[in-house]
Design a protein around this motif. Structure first.
Motif, PDB file in Angstrom:
ATOM      1  N   UNK A 136       0.865  -1.183   0.000  1.00 40.65           N
ATOM      2  CA  UNK A 136       0.000   0.000   0.000  1.00 40.65           C
ATOM      3  C   UNK A 136       0.898   1.229   0.000  1.00 40.65           C
ATOM      4  N   UNK A 137       0.642   2.172  -0.910  1.00 40.04           N
ATOM      5  CA  UNK A 137       1.488   3.362  -0.991  1.00 40.04           C
ATOM      6  C   UNK A 137       0.728   4.520  -1.630  1.00 40.04           C
ATOM      7  N   UNK A 138       1.177   5.749  -1.405  1.00 43.05           N
ATOM      8  CA  UNK A 138       0.561   6.902  -2.060  1.00 43.05           C
ATOM      9  C   UNK A 138       0.792   6.834  -3.573  1.00 43.05           C
ATOM     10  N   UNK A 139      -0.098   7.451  -4.339  1.00 43.70           N
ATOM     11  CA  UNK A 139       0.032   7.380  -5.800  1.00 43.70           C
ATOM     12  C   UNK A 139       1.021   8.390  -6.360  1.00 43.70           C
ATOM     13  N   UNK A 140       1.313   9.472  -5.608  1.00 47.33           N
ATOM     14  CA  UNK A 140       2.192  10.520  -6.130  1.00 47.33           C
ATOM     15  C   UNK A 140       3.193  10.972  -5.064  1.00 47.33           C
ATOM     16  N   UNK A 141       3.906  10.012  -4.486  1.00 46.83           N
ATOM     17  CA  UNK A 141       4.947  10.324  -3.502  1.00 46.83           C
ATOM     18  C   UNK A 141       6.230   9.617  -3.904  1.00 46.83           C
ATOM     19  N   UNK A 142       7.353  10.166  -3.457  1.00 45.72           N
ATOM     20  CA  UNK A 142       8.641   9.566  -3.782  1.00 45.72           C
ATOM     21  C   UNK A 142       9.174   8.756  -2.602  1.00 45.72           C
ATOM     22  N   UNK A 143      10.047   7.793  -2.905  1.00 47.42           N
ATOM     23  CA  UNK A 143      10.731   7.054  -1.861  1.00 47.42           C
ATOM     24  C   UNK A 143       9.842   6.067  -1.134  1.00 47.42           C
ATOM     25  N   UNK A 144      10.256   5.708   0.091  1.00 51.87           N
ATOM     26  CA  UNK A 144       9.542   4.692   0.865  1.00 51.87           C
ATOM     27  C   UNK A 144       8.627   5.302   1.917  1.00 51.87           C
ATOM     28  N   UNK A 145       8.403   6.594   1.842  1.00 55.35           N
ATOM     29  CA  UNK A 145       7.535   7.255   2.806  1.00 55.35           C
ATOM     30  C   UNK A 145       6.084   6.782   2.637  1.00 55.35           C
ATOM     31  N   UNK A 146       5.464   6.392   3.742  1.00 55.65           N
ATOM     32  CA  UNK A 146       4.067   5.942   3.757  1.00 55.65           C
ATOM     33  C   UNK A 146       3.838   4.719   2.874  1.00 55.65           C
ATOM     34  N   UNK A 147       4.833   3.832   2.801  1.00 53.31           N
ATOM     35  CA  UNK A 147       4.711   2.582   2.050  1.00 53.31           C
ATOM     36  C   UNK A 147       4.641   1.430   3.049  1.00 53.31           C
ATOM     37  N   UNK A 148       3.653   0.556   2.892  1.00 57.53           N
ATOM     38  CA  UNK A 148       3.411  -0.509   3.863  1.00 57.53           C
ATOM     39  C   UNK A 148       3.240  -1.860   3.169  1.00 57.53           C
ATOM     40  N   UNK A 149       3.689  -2.918   3.834  1.00 52.97           N
ATOM     41  CA  UNK A 149       3.462  -4.289   3.395  1.00 52.97           C
ATOM     42  C   UNK A 149       2.432  -4.902   4.343  1.00 52.97           C
ATOM     43  N   UNK A 150       1.292  -5.340   3.803  1.00 57.27           N
ATOM     44  CA  UNK A 150       0.197  -5.834   4.633  1.00 57.27           C
ATOM     45  C   UNK A 150      -0.087  -7.296   4.301  1.00 57.27           C
ATOM     46  N   UNK A 151      -0.040  -8.140   5.328  1.00 52.91           N
ATOM     47  CA  UNK A 151      -0.306  -9.569   5.144  1.00 52.91           C
ATOM     48  C   UNK A 151      -1.765  -9.935   5.369  1.00 52.91           C
TER      49      UNK A 151
END
Length: 392
Positions: free
Chosen positions: A161-176
């Protein structure tokens, strides 16, 4: 005819304010600016660099003969628009929304893809739709602006899950657990300037990036770079790179992706692709139509990169590992740099990078700089497939 002039503008370095800015982004930002200055200075160009008032003296310490322009952090795009008339070319590094705006402002002076391509490739959903049409393998991906309307059940866990218009790993999540996904979708939407989130199937395997330099729509130099990415507490964190990888299979997959990219017109300059590969092949998971952190290592190995970006050298789809020996490494020195109050030191010393003779030596250099950088990698960094020395 005099030397061409280039404006190098990096958003974070240009707008940095130690009282409100995220300090953990500063080391990478400064490292990219410093490397670009080095390669374009070696390419016989006049260089202008935008910086915030807090970093002007820092950059001047190492580049006394570079035109340092201190800009108003609150009027960043307005300042870039004024400065574009003073130079022949512009190299920009910025978050997606600002990069799109800069490409539109500077027009044909932009040393990168056309405005339309930048706009399309900067969006984490639209870019994958385009690449799929080019025949490039991408993961199944959804986009939504409301977590209650997301058809998350269409994907198999785990998901990214991540923002559509952001750079890098900010606010990026791996959800099981898909039952917990809604919370993270809402968090990603809140982070995103367009208030949309991307939900993507997670591809298990090795994490890396492709760096490709295009000129006249043709790929000139390409590198496959291993990414030091950790997954801890559902969060994705980026620590650095080792490059270039040299196994026959990896190089073949990499060049195949780049050749398929040529279905897009108006490709120019440095383009970064985040990729994951396993025994099934290579998948592109994200696109950055700009200079990336991996470029720091490329410039260490190939100082003349600026001449290729400018079109003064025009190799035909050359792979970096064939042109140079050794490996470059780039690594954040500490896991969290927010506690470092001296931002001058953080800018100049927060990132360790250099050249090692072998892949294993590069790993040792990374460990010496930051032992935590490979602690929670989702793959085996010492896998024989990564250190293969096959000919290609």
């Amino acid at each position: 005819m005099g030397m061409p002039s280039i404006l190098i503008t990096e958003y974070f370095v240009s707008t940095f304010n130690p009282y409100i800015s995220e300090h953990n982004l500063l080391a990478e930002a400064c490292g990219m600016v410093i490397s670009l200055i080095k390669t374009f200075r070696a390419s016989s160009t006049n260089i202008m660099v935008t910086v915030s008032r807090y970093l002007a003296n820092t950059i001047k310490k190492i580049f006394a003969n570079v035109d340092i322009v201190v800009i108003d952090e609150d009027k960043y795009l307005d300042e870039v628009e004024l400065l574009k008339d003073l130079v022949d070319f512009v190299v920009a590094i910025a978050p997606p929304t600002h990069l799109v705006a800069i490409a539109e402002i500077v027009k044909n002076k932009f040393l990168g893809p056309s405005f339309n391509i930048v706009k399309s490739l900067s969006n984490k959903y639209d870019s994958l739709v385009i690449l799929r049409k080019c025949g490039i393998d991408v993961p199944r991906t959804l986009i939504c602006s409301n977590s209650n309307e997301c058809k998350i059940r269409e994907l198999d866990p785990p998901v990214v899950v991540k923002p559509s218009m952001m750079a890098g790993s900010e606010c990026v999540y791996i959800i099981n657990d898909l039952n917990k996904c809604k919370k993270y979708v809402d968090m990603a939407i809140k982070c995103d300037p367009t208030r949309r989130a991307v939900i993507q199937e997670y591809i298990p395997g090795f994490h890396g990036s492709i760096s490709a330099i295009f000129h006249d729509g043709v790929p000139r130099l390409t590198s496959l770079n291993l990414q030091l990415i950790s997954i801890d507490d559902n969060k994705v964190r980026f620590y650095g790179n080792i490059l270039p990888l040299r196994s026959t299979r990896h190089v073949y997959w990499t060049l195949d992706v780049i050749n398929k990219m040529m279905c897009l017109s108006e490709l120019k300059g440095y383009i970064g692709l985040d990729v994951v590969w396993n025994d099934s092949g290579m998948y592109v998971v994200e696109v950055n139509p700009r200079f990336t952190t991996s470029g720091i290592g490329i410039i260490e190995l190939y100082p003349g990169l600026g001449r290729i970006i400018l079109g003064r050298e025009k190799p035909q789809n050359t792979y970096l590992g064939k042109e140079v020996s050794g490996y470059a490494y780039i690594v954040k020195k500490v896991n969290s740099m927010k506690h470092i109050i001296n931002y001058d030191k953080l800018c100049l010393e927060g990132l360790a990078y250099g050249i090692a003779k072998t892949y294993n030596e590069a790993i040792e250099r990374v460990l010496n700089s930051n032992p935590g950088a490979i602690k929670t990698l989702p793959y085996d960094i010492k896998s024989s497939s990564l250190i293969s020395s096959d000919n290609y």
